[in-house]
Write a protein that holds these residues in place. Structure first.
Motif, PDB file in Angstrom:
ATOM      1  N   MET A   7      49.951  45.329  36.236  1.00 36.04           N
ATOM      2  CA  MET A   7      48.648  45.941  36.446  1.00 36.04           C
ATOM      3  C   MET A   7      48.277  46.901  35.329  1.00 36.04           C
ATOM      4  SD  MET A   7      47.168  47.663  39.939  1.00 36.04           S
ATOM      5  CE  MET A   7      46.938  49.311  39.307  1.00 36.04           C
ATOM      6  N   SER A   8      49.278  47.483  34.694  1.00 39.11           N
ATOM      7  CA  SER A   8      48.989  48.433  33.623  1.00 39.11           C
ATOM      8  C   SER A   8      48.289  47.764  32.435  1.00 39.11           C
ATOM      9  CB  SER A   8      50.277  49.099  33.154  1.00 39.11           C
ATOM     10  OG  SER A   8      51.174  48.127  32.650  1.00 39.11           O
ATOM     11  N   LEU A   9      48.366  46.435  32.350  1.00 40.47           N
ATOM     12  CA  LEU A   9      47.736  45.691  31.254  1.00 40.47           C
ATOM     13  C   LEU A   9      46.462  44.986  31.698  1.00 40.47           C
ATOM     14  CD1 LEU A   9      50.925  44.019  29.721  1.00 40.47           C
ATOM     15  CD2 LEU A   9      49.839  46.174  29.052  1.00 40.47           C
ATOM     16  N   THR A  10      46.018  45.298  32.900  1.00 43.71           N
ATOM     17  CA  THR A  10      44.985  44.496  33.543  1.00 43.71           C
ATOM     18  C   THR A  10      43.762  45.337  33.877  1.00 43.71           C
ATOM     19  OG1 THR A  10      46.745  43.155  34.539  1.00 43.71           O
ATOM     20  CG2 THR A  10      44.550  42.960  35.500  1.00 43.71           C
ATOM     21  N   THR A  11      42.590  44.787  33.625  1.00 39.12           N
ATOM     22  CA  THR A  11      41.356  45.397  34.122  1.00 39.12           C
ATOM     23  C   THR A  11      41.223  45.070  35.597  1.00 39.12           C
ATOM     24  OG1 THR A  11      40.218  45.281  31.998  1.00 39.12           O
ATOM     25  CG2 THR A  11      38.848  45.384  33.967  1.00 39.12           C
ATOM     26  N   MET A  12      41.022  46.098  36.399  1.00 35.75           N
ATOM     27  CA  MET A  12      40.891  45.928  37.837  1.00 35.75           C
ATOM     28  C   MET A  12      39.455  46.240  38.251  1.00 35.75           C
ATOM     29  SD  MET A  12      43.962  45.071  38.641  1.00 35.75           S
ATOM     30  CE  MET A  12      43.813  45.090  40.435  1.00 35.75           C
ATOM     31  N   GLY A  13      39.038  45.632  39.332  1.00 35.60           N
ATOM     32  CA  GLY A  13      37.666  45.871  39.746  1.00 35.60           C
ATOM     33  C   GLY A  13      37.443  45.622  41.217  1.00 35.60           C
ATOM     34  N   TRP A  14      36.275  46.067  41.665  1.00 34.37           N
ATOM     35  CA  TRP A  14      35.811  45.807  43.023  1.00 34.37           C
ATOM     36  C   TRP A  14      34.452  45.115  42.941  1.00 34.37           C
ATOM     37  CZ3 TRP A  14      38.670  46.506  47.318  1.00 34.37           C
ATOM     38  CH2 TRP A  14      39.797  47.347  47.237  1.00 34.37           C
ATOM     39  N   TYR A  15      34.304  44.080  43.713  1.00 35.67           N
ATOM     40  CA  TYR A  15      33.056  43.362  43.861  1.00 35.67           C
ATOM     41  C   TYR A  15      32.722  43.300  45.348  1.00 35.67           C
ATOM     42  CZ  TYR A  15      33.537  41.780  39.015  1.00 35.67           C
ATOM     43  OH  TYR A  15      33.648  41.733  37.650  1.00 35.67           O
ATOM     44  N   ARG A  16      31.495  42.964  45.647  1.00 36.60           N
ATOM     45  CA  ARG A  16      31.123  42.831  47.053  1.00 36.60           C
ATOM     46  C   ARG A  16      30.130  41.697  47.231  1.00 36.60           C
ATOM     47  NH1 ARG A  16      27.601  48.450  47.787  1.00 36.60           N
ATOM     48  NH2 ARG A  16      25.715  47.753  46.674  1.00 36.60           N
ATOM     49  N   GLN A  17      30.107  41.173  48.446  1.00 38.42           N
ATOM     50  CA  GLN A  17      29.182  40.095  48.772  1.00 38.42           C
ATOM     51  C   GLN A  17      28.616  40.341  50.156  1.00 38.42           C
ATOM     52  OE1 GLN A  17      30.784  36.137  48.393  1.00 38.42           O
ATOM     53  NE2 GLN A  17      28.746  35.247  48.251  1.00 38.42           N
ATOM     54  N   ALA A  18      27.320  40.552  50.205  1.00 42.26           N
ATOM     55  CA  ALA A  18      26.617  40.728  51.472  1.00 42.26           C
ATOM     56  C   ALA A  18      26.160  39.367  51.995  1.00 42.26           C
ATOM     57  CB  ALA A  18      25.419  41.654  51.281  1.00 42.26           C
ATOM     58  N   PRO A  19      25.923  39.244  53.282  1.00 43.58           N
ATOM     59  CA  PRO A  19      25.491  37.957  53.839  1.00 43.58           C
ATOM     60  C   PRO A  19      24.235  37.440  53.146  1.00 43.58           C
ATOM     61  CG  PRO A  19      26.074  39.458  55.594  1.00 43.58           C
ATOM     62  CD  PRO A  19      26.114  40.262  54.326  1.00 43.58           C
ATOM     63  N   GLY A  20      24.281  36.193  52.720  1.00 40.32           N
ATOM     64  CA  GLY A  20      23.135  35.566  52.077  1.00 40.32           C
ATOM     65  C   GLY A  20      22.907  35.974  50.644  1.00 40.32           C
ATOM     66  N   LYS A  21      23.805  36.760  50.086  1.00 41.11           N
ATOM     67  CA  LYS A  21      23.647  37.222  48.709  1.00 41.11           C
ATOM     68  C   LYS A  21      24.827  36.789  47.852  1.00 41.11           C
ATOM     69  CE  LYS A  21      20.767  41.250  49.744  1.00 41.11           C
ATOM     70  NZ  LYS A  21      20.579  42.706  49.500  1.00 41.11           N
ATOM     71  N   GLN A  22      24.626  36.862  46.539  1.00 39.84           N
ATOM     72  CA  GLN A  22      25.699  36.526  45.624  1.00 39.84           C
ATOM     73  C   GLN A  22      26.686  37.696  45.508  1.00 39.84           C
ATOM     74  OE1 GLN A  22      23.779  35.367  41.911  1.00 39.84           O
ATOM     75  NE2 GLN A  22      23.877  33.216  42.509  1.00 39.84           N
TER      76      GLN A  22
END
Length: 115
Positions: free
Chosen positions: A29-44
């Motif tokens: 993980m120390s070499l990795t870009t980490m992220g959070w994404y989200r998806q709402a109903p009916g959306k990308q």
């Protein structure tokens, strides 16, 4: 085998806070870009925040000023502190890891904000 396991989601009232955690295994993980994404109903699916291997954060406009992404490489964990939650933050939140040409996703965790 890379695994990303999210925790900390749930139901919260508008204006409240939640802290999401993502525990990573099978990846440096120390070499990795980490992220959070989200998806709402009916959306990308959309970006919420990312944090580079060096610790530089990047936020979507909707998250700026309310959300904070952080990482603890010793614990192989990335966090998303979410404050002043709004009903429009309701979505399934996904942890993401990017390293070189490889992208990995967690299974997702539900966050529901009641108004």
């Amino acid at each position: 085998q890379v695994q990303l396991v999210e925790s900390g989601g749930g139901l919260v009232q508008a204006g409240g806070s939640l802290r999401l955690s993502c525990a990573a295994s099978g990846i440096a993980m120390s070499l990795t870009t980490m992220g959070w994404y989200r998806q709402a109903p009916g959306k990308q699916r959309e970006l919420v925040a990312t944090i580079s291997s060096g610790g530089s954060p990047n936020y979507a406009d909707s998250a700026k000023g309310r959300f904070t992404i952080s990482r603890d490489n010793a614990k192989n964990t990335v966090y998303l502190q979410m404050n002043n939650l709004k009903s429009e933050d309701t979505a399934v939140y996904y942890c993401n890891a990017k390293r070189l040409l490889q992208i990995f996703w967690g299974q997702g965790i539900q966050v529901t904000v009641s108004s």
